[in-house]
Enzyme design. Structure first.
Site, PDB file in Angstrom:
ATOM      1  CG  PHE A  17      -7.258   1.458   0.541  1.00 34.69           C
ATOM      2  CD1 PHE A  17      -8.325   1.848   1.336  1.00 34.69           C
ATOM      3  CD2 PHE A  17      -5.999   2.006   0.778  1.00 34.69           C
ATOM      4  CE1 PHE A  17      -8.145   2.781   2.341  1.00 34.69           C
ATOM      5  CE2 PHE A  17      -5.815   2.929   1.779  1.00 34.69           C
ATOM      6  CZ  PHE A  17      -6.891   3.329   2.560  1.00 34.69           C
ATOM      7  CB  ILE A  18      -5.844   4.648  -3.137  1.00 32.49           C
ATOM      8  CG1 ILE A  18      -5.035   4.401  -1.852  1.00 32.49           C
ATOM      9  CG2 ILE A  18      -5.777   6.136  -3.520  1.00 32.49           C
ATOM     10  CD1 ILE A  18      -3.544   4.628  -1.972  1.00 32.49           C
ATOM     11  CG  ASP A  37      -8.315  -3.557  -9.743  1.00 34.84           C
ATOM     12  OD1 ASP A  37      -8.233  -2.636  -8.917  1.00 34.84           O
ATOM     13  OD2 ASP A  37      -7.718  -4.649  -9.614  1.00 34.84           O
ATOM     14  CG  ASN A  38      -4.735  -7.356 -12.088  1.00 34.83           C
ATOM     15  OD1 ASN A  38      -5.008  -6.996 -10.951  1.00 34.83           O
ATOM     16  ND2 ASN A  38      -3.487  -7.590 -12.485  1.00 34.83           N
ATOM     17  N   GLY A  42      -7.022  -5.704  -5.746  1.00 35.58           N
ATOM     18  CA  GLY A  42      -8.287  -4.956  -5.689  1.00 35.58           C
ATOM     19  C   GLY A  42      -9.437  -5.914  -5.385  1.00 35.58           C
ATOM     20  CG  LEU A  82      -4.431   5.193  -8.208  1.00 35.86           C
ATOM     21  CD1 LEU A  82      -5.802   5.193  -7.521  1.00 35.86           C
ATOM     22  CD2 LEU A  82      -3.449   5.990  -7.369  1.00 35.86           C
ATOM     23  CB  ALA A 123       0.396   5.943  -7.602  1.00 34.06           C
ATOM     24  CE1 TYR A 155       5.405  -0.440  -4.619  1.00 34.63           C
ATOM     25  CE2 TYR A 155       5.983   0.620  -2.544  1.00 34.63           C
ATOM     26  CZ  TYR A 155       5.103   0.431  -3.585  1.00 34.63           C
ATOM     27  OH  TYR A 155       3.929   1.124  -3.605  1.00 34.63           O
ATOM     28  CE  LYS A 159       4.491   2.192  -7.687  1.00 33.17           C
ATOM     29  NZ  LYS A 159       3.454   2.586  -8.663  1.00 33.17           N
TER      30      LYS A 159
END
Ligand code: UDP
Length: 327
Positions: A17-18, A37-38, A42, A82, A123, A155, A159
């Site tokens: 999305f981003i 992207d895997n 996505g 991201l 991110a 999470y 991060k």
């Protein structure tokens, strides 16, 4: 990078999305975009319109595929990282996958960036502010997370390791790293499949099904339009002063989930009822939510003059239109 007008970017999670909105903006600014992207979360639909763009290339691969990442990084100036395991549902259901993807993935990106001297934006998330009670949340605040027996906090912790690792690469090896913490980001193309509240409420409202508010609905969030968010990322990515520092990116307009459900119902002209669902039913026993989450955006504003331009109503109307067209 200074003085170079057209840059080459690699976006990990580029079909997300981003990532897809960031690709749109960077291409419109005249840059080249490689996207990896895997397709775990996505979607090719997000980037279908970019397929034939002469300055865009999509590669379906995992960021842990070292040979592919090496080839991609060797061609770019800046990496925007991201790719991550995101969405509260995914995190609660698959904590091992979340921790491993977020930590090993970022490590892989930093290693390859160091090899080719790429600048890296990493991110992170406002989840890192955890149970903090000093509102608004500033980048320099202390952090208070829940117990490790509650998988939700995996999470945030993963991060935070990404932020530490990125800043350590900067400090120790001089790599140009810019970590940023995204607050709730919403807008067209976001799916409700991974638990995100606005796409879920809008789909429920458009189908005249009950709108599911979790807990007592007094918890609040601030929602920023993705098109505002990617403006901040693009501006930070070319700012020399941004390097080595952390930035909050988000909107400061706060709304409770009860008010949000009503707002969505009104704007969608829906006949949905609004139902309260206990957290234990929504996410499993022992789930802990964040009660409030409001960003202090003075640091990013002081550096690049950024602030959100779209109100919550603008965002909700755009999401309603998008879902009417695509679902
Ligand atoms: N939420 C809700 N109903 C839903 C999905 C989410 O009330 O169908 C709540 C969720 O419990 C949280 C807020 O909406 O308090 C935002 O959830 P989201 O997963 O979008 O993002 P978070 O802020 O938790 O990362």
């Amino acid at each position: 990078m200074k003085g170079k007008k057209s840059l080459a970017y690699l976006i990990t999670g580029g079909a997300g999305f981003i990532g897809s909105h960031l690709s749109d903006l960077l291409l419109a600014q005249g840059h080249r975009v490689l996207s990896v992207d895997n397709l775990s979360t996505g979607r090719l639909e997000n980037i279908a319109h970019l397929h034939s763009h002469p300055h865009y290339q999509f590669v379906r691969a995992d960021i842990l595929e070292a040979v592919v990442m090496d080839r991609l990084a060797s061609q770019v100036d800046i990496i925007v990282h991201l790719a991550a395991a995101v969405g509260v549902n995914l995190i609660v259901d698959h904590p091992v996958h979340t921790i491993e993807t977020n930590i090993m993935g970022t490590e892989a990106v930093l290693k390859v960036a160091l090899r080719y001297g790429c600048r890296v934006l990493i991110a992170s998330t406002s989840e890192v502010y955890g149970k903090g009670i000093r509102i608004p949340f500033a980048e320099t605040d202390d952090v208070l997370l829940g117990s490790t027996s509650k998988s939700r906090w995996a999470y945030a912790a993963s991060k935070m390791v990404d932020e530490f690792l990125g800043l350590a690469y900067h400090q120790e090896y001089g790599l140009e790293v810019i970590p940023f913490r995204l607050f709730n980001t919403v807008g067209p193309r976001q799916t409700g499949r991974y638990g995100m509240v606005i796409p879920r409420f809008v789909t429920q409202a458009l189908q005249n099904e009950p709108i599911t508010v979790y807990g007592d609905g007094t918890q609040s969030r601030c929602f920023c339009d993705v098109r505002d968010v990617v403006q901040a990322l693009a501006a930070l990515s070319i700012n020399e002063e941004a390097v080595g520092k952390l930035y909050n990116i988000g909107n400061t307009e706060e709304i409770s989930m009860n008010e949000l459900a009503e707002r969505v119902r009104d704007l969608a002209e829906s006949e949905s009822s609004i139902t309260l669902i206990p957290y234990s039913e929504a996410y499993g026993p022992g789930f802990e939510d964040m009660q409030r989450r409001v960003p202090d955006i003075s640091r990013v504003n002081a550096l690049i003059g950024w602030q959100p331009t779209r109100t919550l109503d603008d965002i909700l109307l755009a999401v309603i239109e998008d879902k009417k067209d695509n679902e």
